[in-house]
Scaffold this motif. Structure first.
Motif, mmCIF file in Angstrom:
data_model
loop_
_atom_site.group_PDB
_atom_site.id
_atom_site.type_symbol
_atom_site.label_atom_id
_atom_site.label_comp_id
_atom_site.label_asym_id
_atom_site.label_seq_id
_atom_site.Cartn_x
_atom_site.Cartn_y
_atom_site.Cartn_z
ATOM 1 N N VAL A 1 81.573 -46.520 57.640
ATOM 2 C CA VAL A 1 81.915 -46.681 58.984
ATOM 3 C C VAL A 1 81.148 -47.838 59.261
ATOM 4 C CG1 VAL A 1 81.994 -45.885 61.313
ATOM 5 C CG2 VAL A 1 82.550 -44.545 59.330
ATOM 6 N N ASN A 2 81.483 -48.923 60.196
ATOM 7 C CA ASN A 2 80.822 -50.171 60.402
ATOM 8 C C ASN A 2 80.888 -50.214 62.133
ATOM 9 O OD1 ASN A 2 79.834 -51.152 58.034
ATOM 10 N ND2 ASN A 2 81.950 -51.464 57.528
ATOM 11 N N PRO A 3 79.955 -49.704 62.936
ATOM 12 C CA PRO A 3 80.134 -49.747 64.314
ATOM 13 C C PRO A 3 79.689 -51.180 65.093
ATOM 14 C CG PRO A 3 78.094 -48.959 63.701
ATOM 15 C CD PRO A 3 78.754 -49.089 62.263
ATOM 16 N N GLN A 4 80.291 -51.249 65.975
ATOM 17 C CA GLN A 4 80.081 -52.389 66.723
ATOM 18 C C GLN A 4 79.458 -52.117 68.229
ATOM 19 O OE1 GLN A 4 83.481 -54.582 66.719
ATOM 20 N NE2 GLN A 4 83.596 -55.092 64.559
ATOM 21 N N ALA A 5 78.281 -52.675 68.274
ATOM 22 C CA ALA A 5 77.753 -52.306 69.934
ATOM 23 C C ALA A 5 78.431 -53.072 70.750
ATOM 24 C CB ALA A 5 76.264 -52.694 69.591
ATOM 25 N N ASP A 6 78.188 -52.334 72.043
ATOM 26 C CA ASP A 6 78.753 -52.759 73.375
ATOM 27 C C ASP A 6 78.511 -54.358 73.618
ATOM 28 O OD1 ASP A 6 80.470 -50.429 73.865
ATOM 29 O OD2 ASP A 6 78.698 -49.563 74.924
#
Length: 92
Positions: free
Chosen positions: A44-49
């Motif tokens: 899972v590769n999140p992207q910050a706000d």
């Protein structure tokens, strides 16, 4: 929280499931089931706000539970992360 653009691709005995997810703070977790196989990898590769902040892959964004031949991957919402991409690899 929602999974979108979910696609699968087979390569021999492995199946690759991938797509994107979106999360709003306070939203319920979402699950994806994989039947008839063993989960080999969840990425899972999140992207910050913030456009300048980057978040590397984190282990607290999902859990896996197994019941018989059904694997359930639960994606968790994390504060400061509004979405990203995911990859699930499973063997059949």
């Amino acid at each position: 929280m929602a999974l979108t653009n979910v696609r699968t691709q087979k390569l021999g005995h492995l199946t690759f499931m991938y797509g994107t997810y979106a999360h709003t703070e306070g939203a319920a977790n979402i699950t994806q089931t994989v039947s008839g196989g063993t989960v080999v990898l969840v990425q899972v590769n999140p992207q910050a706000d913030s456009a300048t902040a980057r978040v590397d892959s984190r282990g607290d964004l999902y859990d896996i539970s197994v019941s018989g031949q059904v694997n359930t991957i639960t994606f968790h919402g994390v504060a400061g992360v509004s979405g990203g991409t995911f990859l699930i690899v499973y063997a059949t």
